[in-house]
Design a protein around this motif. Structure first.
Motif, PDB file in Angstrom:
ATOM      1  N   ALA A  15       0.858  -1.227  -0.044  1.00  0.00           N
ATOM      2  CA  ALA A  15       0.009   0.237  -0.157  1.00  0.00           C
ATOM      3  C   ALA A  15       0.935   1.109   0.140  1.00  0.00           C
ATOM      4  O   ALA A  15       2.008   1.170   0.490  1.00  0.00           O
ATOM      5  CB  ALA A  15      -0.931   0.057   1.341  1.00  0.00           C
ATOM      6  N   PRO A  16       0.272   2.436  -0.504  1.00  0.00           N
ATOM      7  CA  PRO A  16       1.235   3.564  -0.594  1.00  0.00           C
ATOM      8  C   PRO A  16       1.481   3.829   0.833  1.00  0.00           C
ATOM      9  O   PRO A  16       0.622   3.832   1.853  1.00  0.00           O
ATOM     10  CB  PRO A  16       0.119   4.681  -0.956  1.00  0.00           C
ATOM     11  N   PRO A  17       2.581   4.797   1.277  1.00  0.00           N
ATOM     12  CA  PRO A  17       2.976   4.670   2.625  1.00  0.00           C
ATOM     13  C   PRO A  17       2.019   5.887   3.452  1.00  0.00           C
ATOM     14  O   PRO A  17       2.005   5.742   4.596  1.00  0.00           O
ATOM     15  CB  PRO A  17       4.457   5.369   2.509  1.00  0.00           C
ATOM     16  N   MET A  18       1.253   6.564   2.555  1.00  0.00           N
ATOM     17  CA  MET A  18       0.348   7.508   3.258  1.00  0.00           C
ATOM     18  C   MET A  18      -1.225   7.028   3.537  1.00  0.00           C
ATOM     19  O   MET A  18      -2.033   7.627   3.870  1.00  0.00           O
ATOM     20  CB  MET A  18       0.228   8.943   2.592  1.00  0.00           C
ATOM     21  N   ALA A  19      -1.080   5.760   2.837  1.00  0.00           N
ATOM     22  CA  ALA A  19      -2.422   5.061   3.244  1.00  0.00           C
ATOM     23  C   ALA A  19      -2.685   5.001   4.842  1.00  0.00           C
ATOM     24  O   ALA A  19      -1.653   4.837   5.488  1.00  0.00           O
ATOM     25  CB  ALA A  19      -2.379   3.618   2.588  1.00  0.00           C
ATOM     26  N   ARG A  20      -3.732   4.868   5.325  1.00  0.00           N
ATOM     27  CA  ARG A  20      -4.279   4.940   6.653  1.00  0.00           C
ATOM     28  C   ARG A  20      -3.990   3.258   6.963  1.00  0.00           C
ATOM     29  O   ARG A  20      -4.669   2.484   6.479  1.00  0.00           O
ATOM     30  CB  ARG A  20      -5.648   5.371   6.871  1.00  0.00           C
ATOM     31  N   ASP A  23      -6.966   1.362   6.644  1.00  0.00           N
ATOM     32  CA  ASP A  23      -7.656   0.803   5.354  1.00  0.00           C
ATOM     33  C   ASP A  23      -6.653  -0.377   5.196  1.00  0.00           C
ATOM     34  O   ASP A  23      -7.379  -1.378   4.705  1.00  0.00           O
ATOM     35  CB  ASP A  23      -7.317   2.032   4.266  1.00  0.00           C
ATOM     36  N   VAL A  24      -5.542  -0.322   5.507  1.00  0.00           N
ATOM     37  CA  VAL A  24      -4.625  -1.325   5.292  1.00  0.00           C
ATOM     38  C   VAL A  24      -5.141  -2.614   6.082  1.00  0.00           C
ATOM     39  O   VAL A  24      -5.065  -3.794   5.738  1.00  0.00           O
ATOM     40  CB  VAL A  24      -3.161  -1.110   5.542  1.00  0.00           C
ATOM     41  N   PRO A  28      -6.664  -5.082   2.588  1.00  0.00           N
ATOM     42  CA  PRO A  28      -5.588  -6.051   2.214  1.00  0.00           C
ATOM     43  C   PRO A  28      -5.452  -7.057   3.206  1.00  0.00           C
ATOM     44  O   PRO A  28      -5.343  -8.671   2.897  1.00  0.00           O
ATOM     45  CB  PRO A  28      -4.312  -5.483   1.996  1.00  0.00           C
ATOM     46  N   GLU A  36     -14.352   1.651  10.924  1.00  0.00           N
ATOM     47  CA  GLU A  36     -14.040   2.939  10.822  1.00  0.00           C
ATOM     48  C   GLU A  36     -15.484   3.879  11.180  1.00  0.00           C
ATOM     49  O   GLU A  36     -16.693   3.621  10.970  1.00  0.00           O
ATOM     50  CB  GLU A  36     -13.974   3.479   9.140  1.00  0.00           C
ATOM     51  N   VAL A  60      -3.017   7.149  11.556  1.00  0.00           N
ATOM     52  CA  VAL A  60      -1.725   6.431  11.214  1.00  0.00           C
ATOM     53  C   VAL A  60      -1.277   6.214   9.821  1.00  0.00           C
ATOM     54  O   VAL A  60      -2.398   5.790   9.406  1.00  0.00           O
ATOM     55  CB  VAL A  60      -1.505   5.261  12.262  1.00  0.00           C
ATOM     56  N   ALA A  61      -0.168   6.807   9.327  1.00  0.00           N
ATOM     57  CA  ALA A  61       0.156   6.304   7.888  1.00  0.00           C
ATOM     58  C   ALA A  61       0.686   5.190   7.976  1.00  0.00           C
ATOM     59  O   ALA A  61       1.671   4.771   8.976  1.00  0.00           O
ATOM     60  CB  ALA A  61       0.764   7.356   7.321  1.00  0.00           C
ATOM     61  N   GLY A  63       3.097   3.850   6.350  1.00  0.00           N
ATOM     62  CA  GLY A  63       4.347   4.078   6.176  1.00  0.00           C
ATOM     63  C   GLY A  63       5.264   4.465   7.551  1.00  0.00           C
ATOM     64  O   GLY A  63       6.357   4.064   7.967  1.00  0.00           O
TER      65      GLY A  63
ATOM     66  N   LEU B   9      -2.662   9.924  -3.602  1.00  0.00           N
ATOM     67  CA  LEU B   9      -2.093   9.092  -2.467  1.00  0.00           C
ATOM     68  C   LEU B   9      -0.979   8.355  -2.811  1.00  0.00           C
ATOM     69  O   LEU B   9       0.002   8.422  -2.033  1.00  0.00           O
ATOM     70  CB  LEU B   9      -3.156   8.405  -1.713  1.00  0.00           C
ATOM     71  N   MET B  14       7.249   8.700   1.105  1.00  0.00           N
ATOM     72  CA  MET B  14       7.491   9.109   2.532  1.00  0.00           C
ATOM     73  C   MET B  14       8.989   8.524   2.722  1.00  0.00           C
ATOM     74  O   MET B  14       9.434   7.673   2.366  1.00  0.00           O
ATOM     75  CB  MET B  14       6.568   8.191   3.199  1.00  0.00           C
ATOM     76  N   ILE B  47      -3.115  13.913   8.470  1.00  0.00           N
ATOM     77  CA  ILE B  47      -3.865  12.826   7.621  1.00  0.00           C
ATOM     78  C   ILE B  47      -5.369  13.011   7.742  1.00  0.00           C
ATOM     79  O   ILE B  47      -5.713  12.816   6.570  1.00  0.00           O
ATOM     80  CB  ILE B  47      -3.437  11.374   8.540  1.00  0.00           C
TER      81      ILE B  47
END
Lengths: 170, 299
Positions: A15-20, A23-24, A28, A36, A60-61, A63, B9, B14, B47
């Motif tokens: 997942a992209p590092p800025m994904a919460r 969500d991860v 996934p 949520e 929390v990101a 990443g 996104l 990062m 965020i």
């Protein structure tokens, strides 16, 4: 690739590092116990423990979790054996509709890990960031206190047993 | 991913530095490369903004510099400044650290009281002092407390370091002296003398998870009845957290008995012009601010 421990097992995500983190965990990793609610850190439904302290996983990101340890509500029970908190929530009416329950359990677990003799004020402080819209909070506070009592009883029984064992051995 | 994940996104890179110097180097390089970069600590602002802001308003973000792995930023230390005791907080010190650090609890219980009023535990474990200062919300809780303690921030960049007293850090609503490439490395506060009257009072709709209508921090010290120090920080009554310098000037050097309420209120009228908004009215805020200042001053 971001690698971190979830409920004791090392997991990876692309997942992209800025994904919460929320969500991860939910998509996934399939850990849908974490809910949520507001998505802005006010309701606590998405609470998880990050390196042992309660956080809102919506803030929390992922990443930021590289090499860290996350515990979700799924990670509290030992297999089929519920924790004292989970049992108390069932027996004392702490769980009703269920949307706040995972977050409540995580926040309360974090409290009991640092303090097994909390006052009601300590309990209310620990869950002040977890909003419940159906039971009112009294039964939740009662459940947490019942769990704390169960933990204390278990600890004192264990220490008596080890003392007795020690005496016998001597 | 989440259905409402903002566009772009996946484009945001990062970087997770381990030292302040490394973080500054990354920031400076991003600035030279004209990449949009943001610092990230507890994420309680960044965020939420990324996810809840309408996509067309969201600022493109090429790079995020995550500071949560920089151990230097979470240190709490002590120093002596001209015979006075100071505590020094790394910018990444969280509210939860303030609530659990024995030295802080013993030296400045007001910081514990303030930290307890910030959101709730899950926010306190993430939110940092530097984040609270840098985002420059006039409703910040940490800022008024640090201001009343004569807080001084140390700003570090690749080019060096400078210090700025907190009461000179904010220029206008959400505007600060922080330059591109700088980060808040430390906040130095003076420990009030034993016997000081130290106030923290947050007035909001409820105890937890509320943004203040008014919050006041105050440190009053006296020597044989004369006020030798009257320092304040007040939130949610102006475009920036306000130090109430006029009240300080009025009170310092006088006994409390020589002060009268009308004069102090008039000084407050000259300094702050609270506004009406969703949380309260200007008139109520002014009324509460005056009452809190007077109580903070009174023995």
């Amino acid at each position: 690739m971001i690698r971190f421990k979830v409920n004791g097992t090392v997991r990876e995500t692309d997942a992209p590092p800025m994904a919460r983190l929320l969500d991860v965990l939910r998509v996934p990793l399939g850990l849908t116990g974490t809910k949520e609610g507001c998505g802005e850190g006010e309701c606590g439904a998405c609470s998880v423990m990050l390196d042992g302290v309660p956080v809102n996983s919506c803030l929390v990101a992922v990443g930021q979790c590289e090499g860290r340890e996350v515990v979700t509500v799924e990670g509290l029970a030992h297999g089929a054996e519920l924790t004292p908190l989970q049992r108390a929530f069932i027996e004392d009416g702490g769980a009703q509709c269920g949307i706040c329950t995972p977050g409540m359990l995580v926040a309360a677990e974090a409290l009991l890990r640092r303090n097994t003799s909390p006052t009601d004020d300590d309990v209310r402080d620990a869950i002040a960031g977890n909003l419940c819209r159906c039971t009112g909070y009294q039964r939740i506070v009662d459940s947490i206190q019942a769990a704390a009592a169960a933990v204390r009883a278990k600890t004192s029984k264990a220490s008596k047993a080890s003392k007795a064992g020690g005496e016998t051995g001597a | 991913m989440s259905a409402h994940a903002p566009a772009g996104l996946a484009r945001t890179e990062m970087v997770c530095p381990k030292t302040i110097a490394e973080a500054c180097a990354v920031l400076a390089q991003a600035h030279r490369d004209k990449r949009a970069a943001s610092l990230l600590a507890g994420g309680t602002d960044v965020i939420v903004d990324r996810h809840l802001m309408p996509i067309e308003k969201a600022r493109p973000l090429d790079l995020v510099v995550d500071l949560t792995g920089v151990d230097e930023l979470t240190a709490i230390s002590e120093r002596d400044v001209a015979g006075e005791r100071h505590l020094v907080f790394g910018g990444g010190v969280t509210y939860w650290q303030l609530r659990t650090d024995r030295r802080v609890l013993a030296a400045i219980p007001m910081l514990d009281a303030m930290a307890k009023d910030v959101g709730a535990v899950q926010i306190q474990t993430r939110g940092t002092l530097a984040g609270n200062i840098a985002t420059a919300s006039p409703a910040a809780d940490g800022v008024p407390a640090l201001m009343a303690l004569d807080g001084v921030v140390k700003l570090v960049s690749e080019g060096g370091a400078r210090t700025v007293p907190l009461d000179q850090f904010f220029l206008a609503y959400r505007k600060t002296v922080l330059a591109a490439g700088e980060l808040i490395a430390e906040i130095d506060v003076r420990v009030p003398l034993p016997g000081a009257r130290v106030t923290w009072r947050k007035v909001g709709t409820r105890l937890a998870q509320a943004i203040s209508k008014v919050a006041l921090a105050g440190v009053i010290e006296e020597e044989r009845g004369t006020i030798t120090r009257a320092r304040f920080g007040v939130a949610s009554v102006a475009a920036v957290t306000h130090p109430l310098g006029g009240v300080r000037a009025l009170a310092e050097g006088k006994t409390f008995k020589a002060l009268d309420r009308a004069t102090v209120d008039a000084a407050i009228d000259l300094e702050i012009k609270p506004i009406d908004d969703v949380r309260s009215t200007g008139a109520y805020r002014l009324h509460v601010a005056k009452a809190l200042v007077w109580r903070a001053l009174a023995p």
